[in-house]
Design an enzyme around this catalytic site. Structure first.
Site, PDB file in Angstrom:
ATOM      1  N   ASP A  49     -10.571  -0.078 -67.928  1.00 45.97           N
ATOM      2  CA  ASP A  49     -10.961   0.676 -69.127  1.00 45.97           C
ATOM      3  C   ASP A  49      -9.943   0.557 -70.254  1.00 45.97           C
ATOM      4  O   ASP A  49      -9.740   1.488 -71.037  1.00 45.97           O
ATOM      5  CB  ASP A  49     -11.199   2.163 -68.777  1.00 45.97           C
ATOM      6  CG  ASP A  49     -12.240   2.310 -67.685  1.00 45.97           C
ATOM      7  OD1 ASP A  49     -13.207   1.537 -67.693  1.00 45.97           O
ATOM      8  OD2 ASP A  49     -12.068   3.182 -66.813  1.00 45.97           O
ATOM      9  N   GLY A  52     -10.227  -1.551 -72.695  1.00 41.89           N
ATOM     10  CA  GLY A  52     -10.886  -2.007 -73.925  1.00 41.89           C
ATOM     11  C   GLY A  52     -11.175  -3.508 -73.873  1.00 41.89           C
ATOM     12  O   GLY A  52     -11.237  -4.175 -74.907  1.00 41.89           O
ATOM     13  N   LYS A  53     -11.378  -4.015 -72.663  1.00 40.01           N
ATOM     14  CA  LYS A  53     -11.662  -5.455 -72.494  1.00 40.01           C
ATOM     15  C   LYS A  53     -12.954  -5.835 -73.202  1.00 40.01           C
ATOM     16  O   LYS A  53     -13.061  -6.897 -73.810  1.00 40.01           O
ATOM     17  CB  LYS A  53     -11.776  -5.805 -70.991  1.00 40.01           C
ATOM     18  CG  LYS A  53     -10.504  -5.545 -70.218  1.00 40.01           C
ATOM     19  CD  LYS A  53     -10.689  -5.761 -68.726  1.00 40.01           C
ATOM     20  CE  LYS A  53     -11.601  -4.774 -68.052  1.00 40.01           C
ATOM     21  NZ  LYS A  53     -11.117  -3.375 -68.042  1.00 40.01           N
ATOM     22  N   GLY A  91     -17.694  -0.955 -66.743  1.00 39.42           N
ATOM     23  CA  GLY A  91     -18.403  -0.366 -67.876  1.00 39.42           C
ATOM     24  C   GLY A  91     -17.641  -0.783 -69.113  1.00 39.42           C
ATOM     25  O   GLY A  91     -16.508  -0.354 -69.313  1.00 39.42           O
ATOM     26  N   HIS A  92     -18.222  -1.674 -69.906  1.00 33.89           N
ATOM     27  CA  HIS A  92     -17.543  -2.209 -71.095  1.00 33.89           C
ATOM     28  C   HIS A  92     -18.295  -1.730 -72.332  1.00 33.89           C
ATOM     29  O   HIS A  92     -19.467  -2.040 -72.505  1.00 33.89           O
ATOM     30  CB  HIS A  92     -17.499  -3.739 -71.042  1.00 33.89           C
ATOM     31  CG  HIS A  92     -16.649  -4.253 -69.908  1.00 33.89           C
ATOM     32  ND1 HIS A  92     -16.400  -5.585 -69.698  1.00 33.89           N
ATOM     33  CD2 HIS A  92     -15.967  -3.597 -68.934  1.00 33.89           C
ATOM     34  CE1 HIS A  92     -15.607  -5.719 -68.640  1.00 33.89           C
ATOM     35  NE2 HIS A  92     -15.339  -4.525 -68.154  1.00 33.89           N
ATOM     36  N   GLN A 144     -12.495  -4.760 -64.368  1.00 33.69           N
ATOM     37  CA  GLN A 144     -11.414  -4.057 -63.672  1.00 33.69           C
ATOM     38  C   GLN A 144     -10.063  -4.529 -64.254  1.00 33.69           C
ATOM     39  O   GLN A 144     -10.010  -4.821 -65.425  1.00 33.69           O
ATOM     40  CB  GLN A 144     -11.493  -4.247 -62.142  1.00 33.69           C
ATOM     41  CG  GLN A 144     -12.677  -3.532 -61.512  1.00 33.69           C
ATOM     42  CD  GLN A 144     -13.980  -4.290 -61.645  1.00 33.69           C
ATOM     43  OE1 GLN A 144     -14.072  -5.430 -61.253  1.00 33.69           O
ATOM     44  NE2 GLN A 144     -14.993  -3.658 -62.197  1.00 33.69           N
ATOM     45  N   THR A 187     -10.216  -2.647 -56.121  1.00 34.94           N
ATOM     46  CA  THR A 187     -11.586  -3.113 -55.973  1.00 34.94           C
ATOM     47  C   THR A 187     -11.579  -4.310 -55.036  1.00 34.94           C
ATOM     48  O   THR A 187     -10.514  -4.730 -54.555  1.00 34.94           O
ATOM     49  CB  THR A 187     -12.217  -3.414 -57.348  1.00 34.94           C
ATOM     50  OG1 THR A 187     -13.633  -3.569 -57.181  1.00 34.94           O
ATOM     51  CG2 THR A 187     -11.626  -4.666 -57.997  1.00 34.94           C
ATOM     52  N   THR A 219     -19.483   6.125 -64.523  1.00 36.10           N
ATOM     53  CA  THR A 219     -19.745   7.236 -63.605  1.00 36.10           C
ATOM     54  C   THR A 219     -19.515   8.587 -64.266  1.00 36.10           C
ATOM     55  O   THR A 219     -19.759   9.623 -63.633  1.00 36.10           O
ATOM     56  CB  THR A 219     -18.834   7.136 -62.363  1.00 36.10           C
ATOM     57  OG1 THR A 219     -17.475   7.099 -62.815  1.00 36.10           O
ATOM     58  CG2 THR A 219     -19.126   5.886 -61.554  1.00 36.10           C
ATOM     59  N   LEU A 266      -4.206   2.642 -79.946  1.00 36.70           N
ATOM     60  CA  LEU A 266      -2.947   3.139 -80.507  1.00 36.70           C
ATOM     61  C   LEU A 266      -3.216   4.417 -81.303  1.00 36.70           C
ATOM     62  O   LEU A 266      -2.390   5.329 -81.340  1.00 36.70           O
ATOM     63  CB  LEU A 266      -2.332   2.055 -81.409  1.00 36.70           C
ATOM     64  CG  LEU A 266      -0.929   2.347 -81.921  1.00 36.70           C
ATOM     65  CD1 LEU A 266       0.075   2.412 -80.772  1.00 36.70           C
ATOM     66  CD2 LEU A 266      -0.475   1.289 -82.936  1.00 36.70           C
TER      67      LEU A 266
HETATM   68  P1  GDP Z   1     -13.208  -1.768 -70.676  1.00 39.63           P
HETATM   69  O1  GDP Z   1     -13.803  -1.365 -69.367  1.00 39.63           O
HETATM   70  O2  GDP Z   1     -11.842  -2.349 -70.533  1.00 39.63           O
HETATM   71  O3  GDP Z   1     -14.123  -2.651 -71.499  1.00 39.63           O
HETATM   72  O4  GDP Z   1     -13.031  -0.418 -71.506  1.00 39.63           O
HETATM   73  P2  GDP Z   1     -14.107   0.778 -71.650  1.00 39.63           P
HETATM   74  O5  GDP Z   1     -15.176   0.321 -72.585  1.00 39.63           O
HETATM   75  O6  GDP Z   1     -14.503   1.304 -70.329  1.00 39.63           O
HETATM   76  O7  GDP Z   1     -13.204   1.900 -72.288  1.00 39.63           O
HETATM   77  C1  GDP Z   1     -12.559   1.727 -73.508  1.00 39.63           C
HETATM   78  C2  GDP Z   1     -13.098   2.780 -74.499  1.00 39.63           C
HETATM   79  O8  GDP Z   1     -12.239   2.844 -75.606  1.00 39.63           O
HETATM   80  C3  GDP Z   1     -14.470   2.460 -75.056  1.00 39.63           C
HETATM   81  O9  GDP Z   1     -15.161   3.659 -75.290  1.00 39.63           O
HETATM   82  C4  GDP Z   1     -14.165   1.749 -76.357  1.00 39.63           C
HETATM   83  O10 GDP Z   1     -15.195   1.908 -77.329  1.00 39.63           O
HETATM   84  C5  GDP Z   1     -12.924   2.488 -76.801  1.00 39.63           C
HETATM   85  N1  GDP Z   1     -11.955   1.684 -77.556  1.00 39.63           N
HETATM   86  C6  GDP Z   1     -11.600   0.392 -77.405  1.00 39.63           C
HETATM   87  N2  GDP Z   1     -10.563   0.071 -78.217  1.00 39.63           N
HETATM   88  C7  GDP Z   1     -10.262   1.207 -78.909  1.00 39.63           C
HETATM   89  C8  GDP Z   1      -9.255   1.540 -79.881  1.00 39.63           C
HETATM   90  O11 GDP Z   1      -8.429   0.731 -80.271  1.00 39.63           O
HETATM   91  N3  GDP Z   1      -9.250   2.848 -80.326  1.00 39.63           N
HETATM   92  C9  GDP Z   1     -10.147   3.785 -79.891  1.00 39.63           C
HETATM   93  N4  GDP Z   1     -10.066   5.018 -80.372  1.00 39.63           N
HETATM   94  N5  GDP Z   1     -11.096   3.492 -78.973  1.00 39.63           N
HETATM   95  C10 GDP Z   1     -11.143   2.234 -78.493  1.00 39.63           C
HETATM   96  P1  IMO Z   2     -13.832  -1.761 -66.031  1.00 38.78           P
HETATM   97  O1  IMO Z   2     -14.267  -3.206 -66.000  1.00 38.78           O
HETATM   98  C1  IMO Z   2     -11.868   1.563 -64.013  1.00 38.78           C
HETATM   99  C2  IMO Z   2     -12.107   1.626 -59.623  1.00 38.78           C
HETATM  100  C3  IMO Z   2     -12.870   2.759 -58.975  1.00 38.78           C
HETATM  101  C4  IMO Z   2     -12.087   2.893 -57.684  1.00 38.78           C
HETATM  102  C5  IMO Z   2     -11.740   1.445 -57.334  1.00 38.78           C
HETATM  103  C6  IMO Z   2     -12.679   0.791 -56.326  1.00 38.78           C
HETATM  104  O2  IMO Z   2     -14.753  -0.891 -66.810  1.00 38.78           O
HETATM  105  O3  IMO Z   2     -12.397  -1.646 -66.421  1.00 38.78           O
HETATM  106  P2  IMO Z   2     -15.165  -0.131 -56.528  1.00 38.78           P
HETATM  107  O4  IMO Z   2     -16.445   0.571 -56.899  1.00 38.78           O
HETATM  108  O5  IMO Z   2     -14.828  -1.278 -57.399  1.00 38.78           O
HETATM  109  O6  IMO Z   2     -15.125  -0.495 -55.069  1.00 38.78           O
HETATM  110  O7  IMO Z   2     -14.016   0.997 -56.728  1.00 38.78           O
HETATM  111  O8  IMO Z   2     -11.790   0.730 -58.558  1.00 38.78           O
HETATM  112  N1  IMO Z   2     -12.862   0.850 -60.635  1.00 38.78           N
HETATM  113  C7  IMO Z   2     -12.665   0.937 -61.958  1.00 38.78           C
HETATM  114  N2  IMO Z   2     -11.853   1.747 -62.675  1.00 38.78           N
HETATM  115  N3  IMO Z   2     -12.601   0.623 -64.633  1.00 38.78           N
HETATM  116  C8  IMO Z   2     -13.392  -0.217 -63.927  1.00 38.78           C
HETATM  117  O9  IMO Z   2     -14.026  -1.270 -64.503  1.00 38.78           O
HETATM  118  C9  IMO Z   2     -13.483  -0.055 -62.527  1.00 38.78           C
HETATM  119  N4  IMO Z   2     -14.166  -0.672 -61.555  1.00 38.78           N
HETATM  120  C10 IMO Z   2     -13.759  -0.125 -60.398  1.00 38.78           C
HETATM  121  O10 IMO Z   2     -12.835   3.927 -59.757  1.00 38.78           O
HETATM  122  O11 IMO Z   2     -10.890   3.574 -57.906  1.00 38.78           O
HETATM  123 MG    MG Z   3     -14.660   0.335 -68.432  1.00 39.19          MG
END
Ligand code: GDP
Ligand code: IMO
Ligand code: MG
Length: 426
Positions: free
Chosen positions: A13, A15-16, A40-41, A224, A239, A301, A332
């Site tokens: 999470d 911000g990939k 979840g991206h 991840q 994972t 989730t 930031l």
């Molecule tokens: P990922 O799983 O690495 O793709 O990240 P997620 O999408 O799960 O979580 C990142 C969250 O931060 C998302 O809701 C993005 O919209 C948000 N996000 C990404 N970059 C930035 C940033 O520079 N600033 C802020 N405020 N939010 C950001």
């Molecule tokens: P993104 O791509 C954050 C965590 C789960 C758990 C562990 C194992 O959005 O960054 P799994 O269901 O993969 O067997 O769970 O990994 N986990 C994540 N945490 N971001 C994710 O994906 C994750 N995918 C799995 O919460 O601790």
């Molecule tokens: Mg995510």
């Protein structure tokens, strides 16, 4: 032209998705190389938010071919639902390609994931219960079904029958559950999912290499992160795949020499979902600030993410195992308004200082952070478009990260939108 890899440097999470989307503007193909719908991206483009789990983040561009590589585990029902969601919002999924070698997540994988978690009780891993671990386990046991099996009903039924002979014993005798019905699964997956996915199932290795041979830029999107990596993460709280940059080779069928840039995505602080060690975890009001201002609730989730200060020991390790060429710092802006910001520069365990990640897990569990405290900034960073507009304290914070991680900072995110980013080393 070689490939660029986007990889998470913390526990996910970071911000990939946002950075993959941003970089995809200059790419002809984006490939997901591991994980499944545990990811979840979130992308925010022109005020619209898209939460993607399986479809690669380049899908919003018409010129990008999104590819799900062989290293991904795919729940066909989830993939179809995501394609429907995108189509209903005007995003074409016609170009999407799914590797015939990608393994399938079937209903019993999800059931087993939940049962294993329940069995672990208070030692549970906190998985996403998406069936990820059991699907990769079947792959390793060489009894998994692959996307290409959807193309041949006879093979699909045969393999399903064989794996269920064993799996149904586990479900009934170990867990006291009802057996799953092979016919029911075969009917749904062959009659409903197969016709929909067939036009997308392809030889992904050939597709990737024809782009490379044509001299086009391609992007590999990790899910991840480094510390959730099966080999390099905080095992067993990880994972079941290899998110590290090397995973792009096995998960998409390229070699190390095909990669020339590895971008490590790091949040300006750290979060973790699920169980496992987290040396810089915060339980105070600063942690609440990070969660509430940063909206740190899982895209997938809905779980509250555990917050903590930035950890440079983790970044040094991520730099090594991924051969990072640069860091992209995200969120930031979430640190705006804090009096001071802390960065963990080393760990202390049993009177010993560790500048590098201790290899033994029990040392990590006992580690407490050694912090450097830096002045915070009172400015709103969300509209910053170039380095020169940064307050001195934010400039110092980013320079400190570079020094500590030993990797230059490239892009910096100051908001969720595609445009909210600036280059630190232009
Ligand atoms: P990922 O799983 O690495 O793709 O990240 P997620 O999408 O799960 O979580 C990142 C969250 O931060 C998302 O809701 C993005 O919209 C948000 N996000 C990404 N970059 C930035 C940033 O520079 N600033 C802020 N405020 N939010 C950001
Ligand atoms: P993104 O791509 C954050 C965590 C789960 C758990 C562990 C194992 O959005 O960054 P799994 O269901 O993969 O067997 O769970 O990994 N986990 C994540 N945490 N971001 C994710 O994906 C994750 N995918 C799995 O919460 O601790
Ligand atoms: Mg995510």
């Amino acid at each position: 032209m070689p490939a660029t890899v986007v990889v998470g440097t913390q526990w996910g999470d970071e911000g990939k998705g946002k950075f993959t989307d941003l970089l995809a503007g200059d790419m002809s193909m984006v490939v997901r190389y591991q994980g499944g719908h545990n990811a979840g991206h979130t992308l925010v483009v022109a005020g619209e938010s898209f939460a993607l789990q399986l479809v690669p983040s380049g899908v919003l561009y018409e010129h990008v071919t999104p590819v799900i590589g062989n290293g991904v585990v795919v729940d066909p029902r989830v993939l179809i639902a995501e394609m429907d969601m995108l189509e209903s919002r005007g995003v074409s999924t016609e170009r999407l390609r799914l590797s015939g070698n990608a393994h399938l997540i079937l209903p019993y994988h999800q059931e087993l994931d939940a049962l294993y978690e329940r069995h672990l009780g208070k030692n549970k891993l906190g998985t996403t219960k998406r069936g990820i671990g059991p699907a990769y386990a079947d792959r390793s046991m060489r009894v998994g079904l692959r996307a290409q099996d959807l193309l041949d009903p006879r093979i699909f039924r045969k393999k399903l029958g064989a794996v269920l002979e064993h799996t149904n014993k586990v479900l009934t005798r170990v867990f006291n559950r009802l057996p799953v019905d092979a016919d029911e699964i075969a009917t749904e997956y062959l009659d409903v999912c197969a016709p929909r996915l067939t036009p997308h199932i392809a030889d992904a290795v050939a597709l990737v290499h024809s782009e490379l041979d044509a001299g086009h830029n391609i992007l590999m999107e990790g899910a991840q992160a480094t510390f959730l990596d099966l080999d390099h993460g905080t095992y067993p709280f990880v994972t079941s795949s290899n998110p590290v940059a090397g995973g792009a080779c096995t998960g998409a069928g390229i070699g190390p020499r095909d990669i020339n840039r590895v971008i490590g995505i790091a949040k300006a602080y750290v979060t973790r979902v699920g169980s496992g060690p987290f040396p810089t975890e915060l339980f105070d009001e600063v942690g609440d600030h990070l969660v509430e201002v940063g909206q740190e609730y899982g895209t997938n989730t809905g779980r509250r993410r555990r917050p903590g200060w930035l950890d440079a020991v983790m970044l040094r390790y991520a730099a090594r195992v991924n051969s990072l060429s640069e860091l992209a710092i995200t969120k930031l802006d979430i640190l705006d308004g804090l009096e001071t910001v802390k960065v963990c520069v080393a760990y202390e365990a049993e009177g010993e200082r560790h500048d590098q990640l201790p290899y033994h897990q029990s040392v990590l569990h006992k580690s407490t952070p050694v912090y450097e405290e830096l002045p915070g900034w009172k400015t709103d960073l969300s509209e910053v478009t170039e380095r020169s507009q940064l307050p001195a304290e934010a400039e110092d914070y980013l320079q400190f990260i570079e020094e500590q991680a030993g990797v230059p900072v490239g892009m910096v995110g100051v908001g969720p939108a595609r445009r909210q980013v600036f280059n630190f080393n232009a």
